[in-house]
Design an enzyme around this catalytic site. Sequence first.
Site, PDB file in Angstrom:
ATOM      1  N   CYS A 245      -3.990  -8.800   2.484  1.00  0.00           N
ATOM      2  CA  CYS A 245      -4.268  -9.559   1.265  1.00  0.00           C
ATOM      3  C   CYS A 245      -5.753  -9.751   1.014  1.00  0.00           C
ATOM      4  O   CYS A 245      -6.156 -10.228  -0.055  1.00  0.00           O
ATOM      5  CB  CYS A 245      -3.573 -10.918   1.321  1.00  0.00           C
ATOM      6  N   CYS A 268       1.391 -12.790   5.003  1.00  0.00           N
ATOM      7  CA  CYS A 268       1.664 -11.355   4.839  1.00  0.00           C
ATOM      8  C   CYS A 268       2.696 -10.871   5.862  1.00  0.00           C
ATOM      9  O   CYS A 268       3.554 -10.044   5.536  1.00  0.00           O
ATOM     10  CB  CYS A 268       0.367 -10.552   4.995  1.00  0.00           C
ATOM     11  N   CYS A 424      15.225  10.068  -6.768  1.00  0.00           N
ATOM     12  CA  CYS A 424      15.774  11.399  -6.536  1.00  0.00           C
ATOM     13  C   CYS A 424      16.937  11.345  -5.545  1.00  0.00           C
ATOM     14  O   CYS A 424      17.236  10.304  -4.969  1.00  0.00           O
ATOM     15  CB  CYS A 424      14.680  12.344  -6.018  1.00  0.00           C
TER      16      CYS A 424
END
Length: 485
Positions: A245, A268, A424
């Site tokens: 961060c 985090c 995909c």
Amino acid sequence: MLSKLQQESLDHKRCLLETQKLKDDLKRRVHDEKFARRIADMPEELWEDWGDWFERPFGEGCSKELCWDETDSEIDSVDGVSDNEYDFRIYFKGLISEEKVKDKASNYAGIGVAICDFRDNLILEITKPLVGVGLSKQAAELKALIEGLNAALSLELDRIEFCCDYYPIYQYITRRWPPKQRKISMLVNQVLLLQRKFTDCRPILMARNDIKYAFKLAREAIVSQVTQPVEQNESKSVKETCVICLEDTDSGSMFSVDGCMHRYCFSCMKQHVEVKLLHGMVPKCPHEDCKSELTVDSCRKFLTPKMIETLKQRTKEASIPVTERVYCPYPRCSTLMSRSEALEYSKDALVGAERSGARKCLKCHALFCINCKVPWHSDMTCQDYKRKNPLPPVEDLKLKSLASMNLWRQCVKCNHIIELSEGCYHMTCRCGYEFCYNCGAEWKNKKATCSCPLWEEDLIWTENRDTDEEEMDEDSDYDDDWFVF
């Protein structure tokens, strides 16, 4: 914040430029030293024959470079030195000292590193304070050595020797003594891994007086913490920058990963672990290509009790091979166990458990059949039960019907059901198995083994996707967006 990032980027570029200059200067010094040694060691008769033509231009691709093979071989036989033999030395020292600041005694740590050529001419010096709670003398010494080895790698030095004055460290590095403390063992392993990156890297045991310059640098690192108006003396906290961060955080609110010692802020780390658990993965260190796994005990500092239980479940799942996993068939329990665990637990309570297939749950203690994966059928054999109940349980039929209706796919390796939401057809399951979502064929070496199209237009990401979903996808290690049931 933006100006700070720009300044950090500029500082990084300057650092790279200075490092490259140092590398170029070092290569030239190495070249000049070798050439001077060859000339000094050349016999008089050879000098008379070849001296006027003997030259070694510096750098690759020089059009004037001459190489006299016969002369070189004769000189090598005299001085015993070949072009690729040029040793450097690393002198290192880690110190911990109790100092008085404002009538209060505190422990301070610092490291000093000096990298020299074989004549002990100084190439690079490092002086650095160590910040941390519970640092030991051995840990400080090993951190100093790690700092020196990393600096030598950044200078692209191939053949080095590092000088130890602390006997236990020398014994650890030469693998004569096994470290007893876990943290010391991890630091020693880090040193051993760094050693492998050199062409030749060997330790040397020396007297304290022989590394006095590194000792002086380490002492300077400690003195700098005491004499300069460091913020930690005023606010009783040291700031560190989280590389995720980029926020300055108190060192006490930074999380250090066991094994690799990479550090990140609690916020985090909490987001990283929660995302991995949400996707059914065992969380690892966020650092790129780092394989260090996070332990349950260390994650208690920032995870909720519910997340801790999920982490325990994921860790246990990862530790049991897919073919060995058994879940309690009772809906209110569903405890995960291995086949061997269930058998060992049932042997004392049930006679002939191994032959009959009867097992006892480790958590709810209820009986079930490990062959039929249903509550225990005490009045019939497994063959009789399957004959009377040829169809799978109602819950399994409902799940398969739902999967078929929604075009979900089941991983053939770990049996998890996966849904393709967008992207995909190349899928990577949480177990690592790669396959085509359209037909189920395996992908090998990042290539399809089928002729299916790679994607459908309706499943491709659009530009107006919600920002939160994009951020979630960046945190995922999977090729496409999918859900596991």
